[in-house]
Scaffold this motif. Structure first.
Motif, PDB file in Angstrom:
ATOM      1  N   TRP B 135      10.086  -7.250  -7.983  1.00  0.00           N
ATOM      2  CA  TRP B 135      10.231  -6.598  -9.292  1.00  0.00           C
ATOM      3  C   TRP B 135       8.975  -5.784  -9.591  1.00  0.00           C
ATOM      4  CZ3 TRP B 135       7.849  -6.643 -14.113  1.00  0.00           C
ATOM      5  CH2 TRP B 135       8.634  -6.232 -15.195  1.00  0.00           C
ATOM      6  N   LEU B 136       7.828  -6.382  -9.304  1.00  0.00           N
ATOM      7  CA  LEU B 136       6.549  -5.753  -9.658  1.00  0.00           C
ATOM      8  C   LEU B 136       6.314  -4.441  -8.905  1.00  0.00           C
ATOM      9  CD1 LEU B 136       4.284  -8.909  -9.828  1.00  0.00           C
ATOM     10  CD2 LEU B 136       4.674  -7.288 -11.707  1.00  0.00           C
ATOM     11  N   PHE B 138       8.420  -2.199  -8.101  1.00  0.00           N
ATOM     12  CA  PHE B 138       9.123  -1.121  -8.791  1.00  0.00           C
ATOM     13  C   PHE B 138       8.407  -0.779 -10.096  1.00  0.00           C
ATOM     14  CE2 PHE B 138      12.449  -2.408  -5.904  1.00  0.00           C
ATOM     15  CZ  PHE B 138      13.157  -1.248  -5.654  1.00  0.00           C
ATOM     16  N   LEU B 140       5.182  -1.441 -11.144  1.00  0.00           N
ATOM     17  CA  LEU B 140       3.790  -0.979 -11.115  1.00  0.00           C
ATOM     18  C   LEU B 140       3.567   0.224 -10.189  1.00  0.00           C
ATOM     19  CD1 LEU B 140       1.892  -4.400 -11.012  1.00  0.00           C
ATOM     20  CD2 LEU B 140       2.467  -3.005 -13.018  1.00  0.00           C
ATOM     21  N   LEU B 141       4.373   0.338  -9.135  1.00  0.00           N
ATOM     22  CA  LEU B 141       4.143   1.405  -8.152  1.00  0.00           C
ATOM     23  C   LEU B 141       5.270   2.419  -8.092  1.00  0.00           C
ATOM     24  CD1 LEU B 141       2.885  -0.644  -5.052  1.00  0.00           C
ATOM     25  CD2 LEU B 141       1.505   0.626  -6.698  1.00  0.00           C
ATOM     26  N   GLY B 142       6.454   2.052  -8.581  1.00  0.00           N
ATOM     27  CA  GLY B 142       7.620   2.901  -8.338  1.00  0.00           C
ATOM     28  C   GLY B 142       7.929   2.948  -6.853  1.00  0.00           C
ATOM     29  N   ALA B 143       7.634   1.839  -6.166  1.00  0.00           N
ATOM     30  CA  ALA B 143       7.822   1.800  -4.702  1.00  0.00           C
ATOM     31  C   ALA B 143       9.217   1.276  -4.382  1.00  0.00           C
ATOM     32  CB  ALA B 143       6.754   0.922  -4.048  1.00  0.00           C
ATOM     33  N   THR B 147      10.131   4.263   0.130  1.00  0.00           N
ATOM     34  CA  THR B 147       8.678   4.462   0.090  1.00  0.00           C
ATOM     35  C   THR B 147       8.040   3.920   1.370  1.00  0.00           C
ATOM     36  OG1 THR B 147       8.576   4.278  -2.318  1.00  0.00           O
ATOM     37  CG2 THR B 147       6.541   3.827  -1.114  1.00  0.00           C
ATOM     38  N   ILE B 253       0.662  -4.754   9.068  1.00  0.00           N
ATOM     39  CA  ILE B 253       1.566  -3.657   8.677  1.00  0.00           C
ATOM     40  C   ILE B 253       2.054  -3.909   7.250  1.00  0.00           C
ATOM     41  CG2 ILE B 253       3.753  -2.496   9.188  1.00  0.00           C
ATOM     42  CD1 ILE B 253       1.759  -1.949  11.320  1.00  0.00           C
ATOM     43  N   ILE B 254       1.987  -2.881   6.421  1.00  0.00           N
ATOM     44  CA  ILE B 254       2.454  -3.030   5.045  1.00  0.00           C
ATOM     45  C   ILE B 254       3.978  -3.185   5.064  1.00  0.00           C
ATOM     46  CG2 ILE B 254       2.466  -0.506   4.658  1.00  0.00           C
ATOM     47  CD1 ILE B 254       1.506  -3.076   1.990  1.00  0.00           C
ATOM     48  N   PHE B 259       2.386  -5.455  -1.858  1.00  0.00           N
ATOM     49  CA  PHE B 259       1.401  -4.497  -2.365  1.00  0.00           C
ATOM     50  C   PHE B 259       0.282  -4.275  -1.358  1.00  0.00           C
ATOM     51  CE2 PHE B 259       2.309  -3.674  -6.867  1.00  0.00           C
ATOM     52  CZ  PHE B 259       3.345  -4.559  -7.067  1.00  0.00           C
ATOM     53  N   ALA B 260       0.105  -5.225  -0.462  1.00  0.00           N
ATOM     54  CA  ALA B 260      -1.013  -5.133   0.475  1.00  0.00           C
ATOM     55  C   ALA B 260      -0.663  -5.888   1.745  1.00  0.00           C
ATOM     56  CB  ALA B 260      -2.282  -5.722  -0.149  1.00  0.00           C
ATOM     57  N   THR B 261      -1.396  -5.569   2.810  1.00  0.00           N
ATOM     58  CA  THR B 261      -1.275  -6.355   4.037  1.00  0.00           C
ATOM     59  C   THR B 261      -2.171  -7.574   3.920  1.00  0.00           C
ATOM     60  OG1 THR B 261      -3.139  -5.263   5.094  1.00  0.00           O
ATOM     61  CG2 THR B 261      -0.966  -4.242   5.383  1.00  0.00           C
ATOM     62  N   ASP B 262      -2.101  -8.445   4.919  1.00  0.00           N
ATOM     63  CA  ASP B 262      -3.115  -9.474   5.041  1.00  0.00           C
ATOM     64  C   ASP B 262      -4.438  -8.802   5.378  1.00  0.00           C
ATOM     65  OD1 ASP B 262      -1.246 -11.500   4.643  1.00  0.00           O
ATOM     66  OD2 ASP B 262      -0.825 -11.697   6.791  1.00  0.00           O
TER      67      ASP B 262
END
Lengths: 155, 399
Positions: B135-136, B138, B140-143, B147, B253-254, B259-262
């Motif tokens: 949910w986040l 979409f 916070l990033l519109g991802a 994307t 790999i994202i 939101f981030a990789t390890d």
């Protein structure tokens, strides 16, 4: 922009300190790995379950891993800030110290065709949306003023 | 484990034509089940276990897919399982059925997945759900999902010299094969110009390079090799390796919906990357390698992503996928045709069904029943797929 107060759209992850907006992560003290979004329960590095997790400000610069854009308005729960919708770029930036890739929108006015893998990017802050009470700010990436020679050639 | 101990026989397969009809997903699943059972030459009363792949977009009955299909077929008191692993759900359902067969808990199992999808982008469940990363991203990033596909595609261009024409050619290739598949949703052959004239959704990817969301159902009847022999079937297609692998820390790999990789600071990755590990685990279980494969069904969420999979499957080295495509190695008649079914580009995503549908295609191909899209002399094939949140999915079949 209105004179409403500016607040972080996600204060648990992003601090908008006037001079130094930054992402909030945690560091696993024994392994040296980082977590974003911040992880407070247990280190995700296998074998470091007993390690302390310390809240840290993450690096505000990194190298562009890749990029794209949103050509159409994303569906809910995204809140469009412009009407009509204007495409925006999205960047995946590898933070040098943390060796992790973090996504973010790219600042308004910078498009996908302005970007190239390997560019140096900086963290900044822009409005995500506005409601009755406040302007909700989010982290964004922008190309740094100084770029490496031939960015992308050896990324 | 030796490969012999991992084998179960594919007794029957069934699949609806895919489209956008807006009917309840149970109807598609039942149609696929009936075809699979008829193909197996058995009666539903012979089924001893039902493994359903769940969808989360159809409310309560979708969440409990195993029971939903057992009820639709007429309750017979069967034990069931329901698997949810996003796009990898179907492979987990196959794995659940296989585990019951190999452990001797049943001889014959049914696997089924079906979906009815909304129009447009796949989006998260409604409500204020600030603890849900899906949910986040979409909010916070519109991802959206495209994307992430766009990020992978741009990286291929900047690192390996992939061109927009290469990505378009994947679509051209797959639409040519999809046009030969009566179950495909899109049976039109697209040209490079068609693709390049469609609007940009996620730079550099255009509408015709991103898979649609579809309605559809797929089902399989799996059984022990003993059961197949008792039925007098000596040359059944066998599922010989299944991978439901997850990443090894740190995953660099994202991935959707993260939101981030390890972070690789402090702990270095030992062994292959996540995507390289997915098919590898199925190859190891099957005691076979990429050179033994005659065809591959890969998860072309975008046309560019298909090229990544050539490398992740070990069909070529990193950075050489574009050459493989341009040389025609993955086209019909090439060294290893990829997505002879037409792939997701011709089908669209019906999330719980698609990993099962990939194995249905391998079955038809290995039996020599694939009609105009038949890969001549195919004896072994591999599928690969990946579900949101770190679900690897790969199946190796042989005959």
């Amino acid at each position: 922009m209105s004179d409403k107060p500016q607040v972080s759209a996600r204060p648990e992850w992003f601090a908008i300190d006037a001079n130094a907006p930054h992402l909030i992560g945690t560091r696993c003290e024994k392994s040296g790995t980082f977590h974003f979004p911040p992880e407070y329960t247990m280190s995700r590095a296998p074998g470091f379950a007993d390690s302390e997790l310390t809240e840290v400000a993450l690096s505000t610069t990194g190298t562009l891993w890749s990029y794209t854009n949103a050509g159409y308005a994303p569906p809910e729960p995204y809140i469009a800030i412009t009407d009509p919708f204007e495409p925006f770029a999205i960047a995946a930036v590898e933070l040098a110290d943390e060796q992790m890739v973090v996504l973010g929108q790219v600042v308004a006015g910078v498009n996908a065709e302005d970007l190239r893998v390997g560019m140096t990017m900086e963290l900044t802050s822009e409005p995500l949306f506005e409601d009755d009470d406040a302007i909700h700010m989010i982290w964004k990436w922008k190309p740094a003023a100084d770029q490496p020679q031939a960015a992308g050639a050896d990324a | 484990m030796s490969s012999r101990e991992t084998e179960v026989a594919v007794l029957g397969v069934g699949m609806t034509e895919w489209g956008k009809w807006g009917r309840p997903f149970v109807e598609y699943g039942v149609a696929a089940i009936r075809e699979a059972i008829a193909d197996a030459g058995i009666d539903y009363s012979d089924i001893q276990f039902v493994a359903g792949a769940a969808t989360v977009r159809n409310g309560y009955p979708g969440y409990v897919a195993g029971a939903t299909f057992a009820q639709a077929m007429g309750w017979t008191g069967l034990p069931i399982s329901t698997s949810y692993a996003a796009c990898a759900s179907g492979t987990q359902a196959i794995d659940s059925a296989r585990a019951h067969i190999l452990s001797g808990m049943c001889d014959v199992a049914l696997v089924v997945g079906a979906d009815t999808t909304p129009k447009g982008f796949l989006a998260p469940s409604k409500g204020e759900r600030g603890d849900d990363p899906d949910w986040l991203r979409f909010r916070l990033l519109g991802a959206t999902n495209p994307t992430y596909f766009g990020l992978y595609a741009r990286r291929r261009m900047d690192l390996y010299g992939a061109t927009e024409a290469d990505f378009a050619q994947v679509k051209v290739k797959n639409s040519k094969m999809g046009a030969l598949n009566p179950r495909a949703r899109y049976k039109k052959e697209f040209t490079e110009a068609d693709v390049m004239n469609s609007p940009v959704v996620a730079d550099p990817l255009r509408l015709l390079q991103i898979c649609a969301t579809s309605d559809g159902g797929a089902a399989m009847v799996l059984c022990s090799k003993d059961y197949a022999e008792k039925k007098g079937i000596t040359n059944a297609v066998k599922v010989r390796g299944i991978s439901t692998t997850t990443p090894t820390f740190p995953n660099q790999i994202i991935e959707m919906p993260n939101f981030a990789t390890d972070s690789a600071a402090g702990v270095a990755l030992v062994g292959p990357s996540f995507r390289d590990s997915i098919a590898t685990a199925a190859y190891v279980e099957a005691d076979l390698g990429p050179d033994d494969m005659d065809l591959a069904e890969v998860y072309d969420l975008s046309s560019a992503l298909e090229l990544d999979w050539y490398e992740n499957l070990g069909l070529c080295k990193e950075g050489e996928a574009e050459k493989m495509l341009r040389d025609g190695d993955t086209s019909m008649g090439g060294r290893i045709p990829v997505n002879a079914s037409g792939g997701l580009g011709a089908f669209g995503e019906a999330v719980p069904a698609q990993a099962i549908a990939q194995v249905c295609e391998l079955t038809w191909q290995l039996r020599g029943q694939a009609g105009d899209r038949q890969v001549e002399g195919a004896k072994a094939g591999v599928t690969v797929n990946q579900g949101l949140f770190g679900h690897g999915s790969s199946v190796v079949c042989v005959r």
